[in-house]
Design a protein around this motif. Sequence first.
Motif, PDB file in Angstrom:
ATOM      1  N   VAL A  56       0.838  -1.201   0.000  1.00  0.00           N
ATOM      2  CA  VAL A  56       0.000   0.000   0.000  1.00  0.00           C
ATOM      3  C   VAL A  56       0.874   1.253   0.000  1.00  0.00           C
ATOM      4  O   VAL A  56       0.613   2.207  -0.745  1.00  0.00           O
ATOM      5  N   VAL A  57       1.924   1.244   0.803  1.00  0.00           N
ATOM      6  CA  VAL A  57       2.836   2.383   0.851  1.00  0.00           C
ATOM      7  C   VAL A  57       3.421   2.654  -0.533  1.00  0.00           C
ATOM      8  O   VAL A  57       3.545   3.809  -0.964  1.00  0.00           O
ATOM      9  N   ALA A  58       3.753   1.572  -1.257  1.00  0.00           N
ATOM     10  CA  ALA A  58       4.354   1.723  -2.589  1.00  0.00           C
ATOM     11  C   ALA A  58       3.404   2.396  -3.569  1.00  0.00           C
ATOM     12  O   ALA A  58       3.840   3.062  -4.516  1.00  0.00           O
ATOM     13  N   GLU A  59       2.095   2.241  -3.362  1.00  0.00           N
ATOM     14  CA  GLU A  59       1.106   2.854  -4.246  1.00  0.00           C
ATOM     15  C   GLU A  59       0.866   4.327  -3.922  1.00  0.00           C
ATOM     16  O   GLU A  59       0.222   5.035  -4.690  1.00  0.00           O
ATOM     17  N   GLU A  60       1.319   4.802  -2.767  1.00  0.00           N
ATOM     18  CA  GLU A  60       1.156   6.195  -2.347  1.00  0.00           C
ATOM     19  C   GLU A  60      -0.296   6.659  -2.529  1.00  0.00           C
ATOM     20  O   GLU A  60      -0.601   7.541  -3.349  1.00  0.00           O
ATOM     21  N   PRO A  61      -1.215   6.095  -1.743  1.00  0.00           N
ATOM     22  CA  PRO A  61      -2.631   6.458  -1.903  1.00  0.00           C
ATOM     23  C   PRO A  61      -2.918   7.894  -1.462  1.00  0.00           C
ATOM     24  O   PRO A  61      -2.657   8.273  -0.327  1.00  0.00           O
ATOM     25  N   TRP A  62      -3.429   8.667  -2.388  1.00  0.00           N
ATOM     26  CA  TRP A  62      -3.822  10.051  -2.134  1.00  0.00           C
ATOM     27  C   TRP A  62      -5.331  10.117  -1.908  1.00  0.00           C
ATOM     28  O   TRP A  62      -6.105   9.426  -2.582  1.00  0.00           O
ATOM     29  N   TYR A  63      -5.732  10.996  -1.006  1.00  0.00           N
ATOM     30  CA  TYR A  63      -7.152  11.264  -0.801  1.00  0.00           C
ATOM     31  C   TYR A  63      -7.409  12.765  -0.826  1.00  0.00           C
ATOM     32  O   TYR A  63      -6.613  13.555  -0.322  1.00  0.00           O
ATOM     33  N   GLY A  64      -8.509  13.122  -1.434  1.00  0.00           N
ATOM     34  CA  GLY A  64      -9.032  14.478  -1.357  1.00  0.00           C
ATOM     35  C   GLY A  64     -10.489  14.363  -0.961  1.00  0.00           C
ATOM     36  O   GLY A  64     -11.285  13.766  -1.690  1.00  0.00           O
ATOM     37  N   ILE A  65     -10.855  14.859   0.209  1.00  0.00           N
ATOM     38  CA  ILE A  65     -12.196  14.632   0.760  1.00  0.00           C
ATOM     39  C   ILE A  65     -12.954  15.952   0.819  1.00  0.00           C
ATOM     40  O   ILE A  65     -12.469  16.943   1.367  1.00  0.00           O
ATOM     41  N   GLU A  66     -14.140  15.967   0.235  1.00  0.00           N
ATOM     42  CA  GLU A  66     -14.996  17.156   0.184  1.00  0.00           C
ATOM     43  C   GLU A  66     -16.124  16.978   1.198  1.00  0.00           C
ATOM     44  O   GLU A  66     -17.108  16.300   0.927  1.00  0.00           O
ATOM     45  N   GLN A  67     -15.966  17.584   2.354  1.00  0.00           N
ATOM     46  CA  GLN A  67     -16.911  17.413   3.457  1.00  0.00           C
ATOM     47  C   GLN A  67     -18.002  18.470   3.424  1.00  0.00           C
ATOM     48  O   GLN A  67     -17.746  19.661   3.610  1.00  0.00           O
ATOM     49  N   GLU A  68     -19.236  18.036   3.178  1.00  0.00           N
ATOM     50  CA  GLU A  68     -20.385  18.940   3.223  1.00  0.00           C
ATOM     51  C   GLU A  68     -20.985  18.944   4.627  1.00  0.00           C
ATOM     52  O   GLU A  68     -20.938  17.930   5.346  1.00  0.00           O
ATOM     53  N   TYR A  69     -21.570  20.067   5.006  1.00  0.00           N
ATOM     54  CA  TYR A  69     -22.192  20.173   6.321  1.00  0.00           C
ATOM     55  C   TYR A  69     -23.244  21.272   6.291  1.00  0.00           C
ATOM     56  O   TYR A  69     -23.280  22.094   5.363  1.00  0.00           O
ATOM     57  N   THR A  70     -24.103  21.292   7.311  1.00  0.00           N
ATOM     58  CA  THR A  70     -25.174  22.283   7.403  1.00  0.00           C
ATOM     59  C   THR A  70     -25.082  22.997   8.742  1.00  0.00           C
ATOM     60  O   THR A  70     -24.819  22.371   9.773  1.00  0.00           O
ATOM     61  N   LEU A  71     -25.284  24.302   8.730  1.00  0.00           N
ATOM     62  CA  LEU A  71     -25.302  25.116   9.941  1.00  0.00           C
ATOM     63  C   LEU A  71     -26.757  25.362  10.343  1.00  0.00           C
ATOM     64  O   LEU A  71     -27.567  25.820   9.528  1.00  0.00           O
ATOM     65  N   LEU A  72     -27.081  25.026  11.596  1.00  0.00           N
ATOM     66  CA  LEU A  72     -28.456  25.109  12.071  1.00  0.00           C
ATOM     67  C   LEU A  72     -28.597  26.137  13.190  1.00  0.00           C
ATOM     68  O   LEU A  72     -27.683  26.319  14.008  1.00  0.00           O
ATOM     69  N   GLN A  73     -29.759  26.777  13.230  1.00  0.00           N
ATOM     70  CA  GLN A  73     -30.082  27.675  14.336  1.00  0.00           C
ATOM     71  C   GLN A  73     -30.197  26.848  15.618  1.00  0.00           C
ATOM     72  O   GLN A  73     -30.800  25.774  15.633  1.00  0.00           O
ATOM     73  N   LYS A  74     -29.606  27.358  16.695  1.00  0.00           N
ATOM     74  CA  LYS A  74     -29.445  26.562  17.918  1.00  0.00           C
ATOM     75  C   LYS A  74     -30.754  26.086  18.525  1.00  0.00           C
ATOM     76  O   LYS A  74     -30.889  24.911  18.880  1.00  0.00           O
ATOM     77  N   ASP A  75     -31.737  26.956  18.656  1.00  0.00           N
ATOM     78  CA  ASP A  75     -32.933  26.625  19.423  1.00  0.00           C
ATOM     79  C   ASP A  75     -33.989  25.872  18.625  1.00  0.00           C
ATOM     80  O   ASP A  75     -34.835  25.198  19.210  1.00  0.00           O
ATOM     81  N   VAL A  76     -33.952  25.989  17.308  1.00  0.00           N
ATOM     82  CA  VAL A  76     -35.004  25.368  16.503  1.00  0.00           C
ATOM     83  C   VAL A  76     -34.477  24.286  15.567  1.00  0.00           C
ATOM     84  O   VAL A  76     -35.254  23.603  14.900  1.00  0.00           O
ATOM     85  N   LYS A  77     -33.127  24.118  15.495  1.00  0.00           N
ATOM     86  CA  LYS A  77     -32.492  23.120  14.635  1.00  0.00           C
ATOM     87  C   LYS A  77     -32.985  23.249  13.186  1.00  0.00           C
ATOM     88  O   LYS A  77     -33.343  22.273  12.528  1.00  0.00           O
ATOM     89  N   TRP A  78     -33.025  24.484  12.715  1.00  0.00           N
ATOM     90  CA  TRP A  78     -33.462  24.831  11.366  1.00  0.00           C
ATOM     91  C   TRP A  78     -32.297  25.584  10.719  1.00  0.00           C
ATOM     92  O   TRP A  78     -31.605  26.342  11.398  1.00  0.00           O
ATOM     93  N   PRO A  79     -32.004  25.391   9.436  1.00  0.00           N
ATOM     94  CA  PRO A  79     -30.808  26.010   8.857  1.00  0.00           C
ATOM     95  C   PRO A  79     -30.753  27.526   9.058  1.00  0.00           C
ATOM     96  O   PRO A  79     -31.788  28.208   9.015  1.00  0.00           O
ATOM     97  N   ILE A  80     -29.543  28.034   9.280  1.00  0.00           N
ATOM     98  CA  ILE A  80     -29.386  29.479   9.414  1.00  0.00           C
ATOM     99  C   ILE A  80     -29.748  30.141   8.082  1.00  0.00           C
ATOM    100  O   ILE A  80     -29.553  29.579   7.011  1.00  0.00           O
TER     101      ILE A  80
END
Length: 271
Positions: A119-143
């Motif tokens: 595995v080391v010889a193959e030099e595995p590269w990763y590029g990870i695109e992490q999506e997420y959502t921001l929510l209003q604290k009291d109602v858990k509804w998107p900002i």
Amino acid sequence: MSLLTDLVNQNLSDCTDKIIAEYIWVGGSGIDLRSKARTLSGPVSDPSKLPKWNYDGSSTGQASGEDSEVILYPQAIFKDPFRRGNNILVMCDAYTPAGDPIPTNKRCAAAKIFSHPDVVAEEPWYGIEQEYTLLQKDVKWPIGWPVGGFPGPQGPYYCGVGVDKAFGRDIVDSHYKACLYAGISISGINGEVMPGQWEFQVGPTVGISAGDELWVARYVLERITEIAGVVLSFDPKPIQGDWNGAGAHTNYSISKTGGQLQTWTHTLSLP
């Protein structure tokens, strides 16, 4: 409040060689992050030089109450963007006192794979695109969304600019800079299709470090949203109906692909 801010931002290197190390690990759900801090006698740059530590696994869903001790093994060190100075963030994985990985410790098996010579010889590269959502604290509804209601239809929000299209950019930019400060290979950010939804990219980075950096980037984002009073969600479908979901494009390359990152999957949630 100014005194509190002064104390939080105090540079300890002016008065002591001691540093604070924040030990971070993945909790029992496989997606929740936990952390605790300890004082060390001086700066450390090699995780193998850090002491192991313990925690109560019965409080994180990772051990029974009768035998609750779990041991943290430091695996990667990052600069602490919150305490700054010589203080550090430490990504750990978790073991029983006998030295066996606990069931929720997925890193141990991954490290064995990534350290295999083939595995080391193959030099595995990763590029990870992490999506997420921001929510209003009291109602858990998107900002940016009216409480109990909906914004205009999707279309203008993806990579959008403007007060009616981009919500939470101060959090996103703070996270971007904090990750760069920490030494995380964050390569970019953008607004996503659903308003209140964003994405950051980690990589390209090689092997097990991709996972370590992604988890610490998530931790940093959790801390920033904690400060901002906003709830962070990695839920793959935070809002039901015809609204964009959230996942993680995972781009992968080995030496045989000539360094070209190939998209593996759109919906992978990397717990």
